[in-house]
Design a protein around this motif. Structure first.
Motif, PDB file in Angstrom:
ATOM      1  N   GLN A   5     -35.679 -10.411 -10.607  1.00 32.43           N
ATOM      2  CA  GLN A   5     -35.601 -10.273  -9.166  1.00 32.43           C
ATOM      3  C   GLN A   5     -35.596  -8.791  -8.835  1.00 32.43           C
ATOM      4  N   TRP A   6     -36.476  -8.392  -7.974  1.00 32.97           N
ATOM      5  CA  TRP A   6     -36.611  -6.995  -7.591  1.00 32.97           C
ATOM      6  C   TRP A   6     -36.334  -6.850  -6.110  1.00 32.97           C
ATOM      7  N   TYR A   7     -35.947  -5.651  -5.738  1.00 31.95           N
ATOM      8  CA  TYR A   7     -35.812  -5.318  -4.328  1.00 31.95           C
ATOM      9  C   TYR A   7     -37.001  -4.478  -3.921  1.00 31.95           C
ATOM     10  N   VAL A   8     -37.678  -4.913  -2.882  1.00 39.67           N
ATOM     11  CA  VAL A   8     -38.766  -4.135  -2.301  1.00 39.67           C
ATOM     12  C   VAL A   8     -38.186  -3.504  -1.040  1.00 39.67           C
ATOM     13  N   VAL A   9     -38.208  -2.184  -0.975  1.00 41.63           N
ATOM     14  CA  VAL A   9     -37.585  -1.463   0.130  1.00 41.63           C
ATOM     15  C   VAL A   9     -38.655  -0.935   1.071  1.00 41.63           C
ATOM     16  N   ILE A  10     -38.471  -1.224   2.342  1.00 37.02           N
ATOM     17  CA  ILE A  10     -39.337  -0.675   3.381  1.00 37.02           C
ATOM     18  C   ILE A  10     -38.474   0.237   4.229  1.00 37.02           C
ATOM     19  N   ALA A  11     -38.872   1.477   4.345  1.00 33.58           N
ATOM     20  CA  ALA A  11     -38.151   2.422   5.203  1.00 33.58           C
ATOM     21  C   ALA A  11     -38.944   2.591   6.488  1.00 33.58           C
ATOM     22  N   CYS A  12     -38.238   2.570   7.608  1.00 34.16           N
ATOM     23  CA  CYS A  12     -38.933   2.725   8.892  1.00 34.16           C
ATOM     24  C   CYS A  12     -38.071   3.548   9.852  1.00 34.16           C
ATOM     25  N   ASP A  13     -38.722   4.045  10.859  1.00 33.66           N
ATOM     26  CA  ASP A  13     -38.053   4.816  11.895  1.00 33.66           C
ATOM     27  C   ASP A  13     -37.382   3.835  12.852  1.00 33.66           C
ATOM     28  N   ILE A  16     -47.529  -6.787   3.153  1.00 36.12           N
ATOM     29  CA  ILE A  16     -46.839  -6.667   1.870  1.00 36.12           C
ATOM     30  C   ILE A  16     -47.099  -7.906   1.016  1.00 36.12           C
ATOM     31  N   ARG A  17     -46.975  -9.074   1.619  1.00 33.50           N
ATOM     32  CA  ARG A  17     -47.168 -10.320   0.874  1.00 33.50           C
ATOM     33  C   ARG A  17     -48.611 -10.491   0.417  1.00 33.50           C
ATOM     34  N   SER A  18     -49.564  -9.984   1.182  1.00 33.00           N
ATOM     35  CA  SER A  18     -50.967 -10.167   0.819  1.00 33.00           C
ATOM     36  C   SER A  18     -51.419  -9.221  -0.295  1.00 33.00           C
ATOM     37  N   THR A  19     -50.637  -8.214  -0.578  1.00 27.88           N
ATOM     38  CA  THR A  19     -50.958  -7.287  -1.662  1.00 27.88           C
ATOM     39  C   THR A  19     -50.332  -7.816  -2.940  1.00 27.88           C
ATOM     40  N   ASP A  20     -51.169  -8.229  -3.880  1.00 32.01           N
ATOM     41  CA  ASP A  20     -50.673  -8.823  -5.123  1.00 32.01           C
ATOM     42  C   ASP A  20     -49.731  -7.881  -5.866  1.00 32.01           C
ATOM     43  N   GLY A  21     -48.634  -8.450  -6.337  1.00 32.27           N
ATOM     44  CA  GLY A  21     -47.727  -7.726  -7.208  1.00 32.27           C
ATOM     45  C   GLY A  21     -46.656  -6.913  -6.510  1.00 32.27           C
ATOM     46  N   ILE A  22     -46.699  -6.811  -5.192  1.00 35.91           N
ATOM     47  CA  ILE A  22     -45.668  -6.025  -4.512  1.00 35.91           C
ATOM     48  C   ILE A  22     -44.438  -6.873  -4.229  1.00 35.91           C
ATOM     49  N   ASN A  35     -42.958 -10.682  -4.869  1.00 36.63           N
ATOM     50  CA  ASN A  35     -43.091 -11.978  -5.516  1.00 36.63           C
ATOM     51  C   ASN A  35     -42.048 -12.947  -4.971  1.00 36.63           C
ATOM     52  N   ALA A  36     -42.151 -14.206  -5.356  1.00 38.39           N
ATOM     53  CA  ALA A  36     -41.315 -15.266  -4.790  1.00 38.39           C
ATOM     54  C   ALA A  36     -39.821 -15.010  -4.945  1.00 38.39           C
ATOM     55  N   ASN A  37     -39.373 -14.444  -6.045  1.00 37.54           N
ATOM     56  CA  ASN A  37     -37.938 -14.240  -6.261  1.00 37.54           C
ATOM     57  C   ASN A  37     -37.448 -12.861  -5.855  1.00 37.54           C
ATOM     58  N   ASP A  38     -38.307 -12.061  -5.297  1.00 39.22           N
ATOM     59  CA  ASP A  38     -37.928 -10.714  -4.891  1.00 39.22           C
ATOM     60  C   ASP A  38     -37.223 -10.729  -3.545  1.00 39.22           C
ATOM     61  N   LYS A  39     -36.489  -9.674  -3.294  1.00 42.28           N
ATOM     62  CA  LYS A  39     -35.791  -9.499  -2.019  1.00 42.28           C
ATOM     63  C   LYS A  39     -36.435  -8.345  -1.265  1.00 42.28           C
ATOM     64  N   LEU A  40     -36.590  -8.526   0.033  1.00 47.97           N
ATOM     65  CA  LEU A  40     -37.131  -7.483   0.887  1.00 47.97           C
ATOM     66  C   LEU A  40     -35.966  -6.818   1.601  1.00 47.97           C
ATOM     67  N   LEU A  41     -35.842  -5.515   1.437  1.00 51.09           N
ATOM     68  CA  LEU A  41     -34.769  -4.742   2.060  1.00 51.09           C
ATOM     69  C   LEU A  41     -35.398  -3.773   3.051  1.00 51.09           C
ATOM     70  N   VAL A  42     -34.992  -3.868   4.304  1.00 54.29           N
ATOM     71  CA  VAL A  42     -35.508  -2.981   5.341  1.00 54.29           C
ATOM     72  C   VAL A  42     -34.469  -1.900   5.602  1.00 54.29           C
ATOM     73  N   LEU A  43     -34.869  -0.662   5.400  1.00 57.24           N
ATOM     74  CA  LEU A  43     -33.996   0.487   5.627  1.00 57.24           C
ATOM     75  C   LEU A  43     -34.450   1.183   6.901  1.00 57.24           C
ATOM     76  N   GLY A  44     -33.627   1.119   7.911  1.00 53.16           N
ATOM     77  CA  GLY A  44     -33.958   1.763   9.181  1.00 53.16           C
ATOM     78  C   GLY A  44     -33.277   3.112   9.277  1.00 53.16           C
ATOM     79  N   ILE A  45     -34.055   4.136   9.541  1.00 53.45           N
ATOM     80  CA  ILE A  45     -33.533   5.489   9.695  1.00 53.45           C
ATOM     81  C   ILE A  45     -33.380   5.768  11.195  1.00 53.45           C
ATOM     82  N   LEU A  46     -32.158   5.970  11.597  1.00 52.20           N
ATOM     83  CA  LEU A  46     -31.856   6.213  13.010  1.00 52.20           C
ATOM     84  C   LEU A  46     -31.464   7.674  13.162  1.00 52.20           C
TER      85      LEU A  46
END
Length: 106
Positions: free
Chosen positions: A9-17, A34-40, A42-53
């Motif tokens: 299980q991996w964490y995929v981190v997206i940083a945004c403003d 993100i989902r349409s790009t193979d390998g980024i 996967n089903a057991n991965d977690k998506l973490l959104v990091l918002g920079i304020l």
């Protein structure tokens, strides 16, 4: 008897403003890309959104730095309120996407 190793299980981190407001459409487009790009992601991965304020609204109507130490910065209470608003806004946009993918078996 063989032991199957669990799928990592991996964490995929997206940083945004987080200073900018995001719509449901924005979130849907980002997650779909993100989902349409193979390998980024996967089903057991977690998506973490990091918002920079980096700026928060001042009660007088203008933006101030999210830094209480600065002369024109804001206080902790105002920053906490703004962070809570952003968390609620992002959750209301992203959680339905999560439920859609879980129901689809993705």
């Amino acid at each position: 008897m063989t032991m199957e190793s669990p799928i990592p299980q991996w964490y995929v981190v997206i940083a945004c403003d987080a200073t900018k407001d995001r719509t449901e459409h924005d979130a849907k487009v980002i997650v779909e890309r993100i989902r349409s790009t193979d390998g980024i992601l996967n089903a057991n991965d977690k998506l973490l959104v990091l918002g920079i304020l980096h700026r928060v609204p001042h009660p007088m109507g203008y933006q101030t730095l999210a830094c209480p130490e600065s002369f024109s910065g804001t206080n902790f209470r105002e920053m906490e309120e703004e962070v809570n608003k952003k968390v609620e806004a992002y959750a209301s946009v992203l959680l339905p996407r999560r439920e859609d993918y879980e129901n689809a078996g993705a």
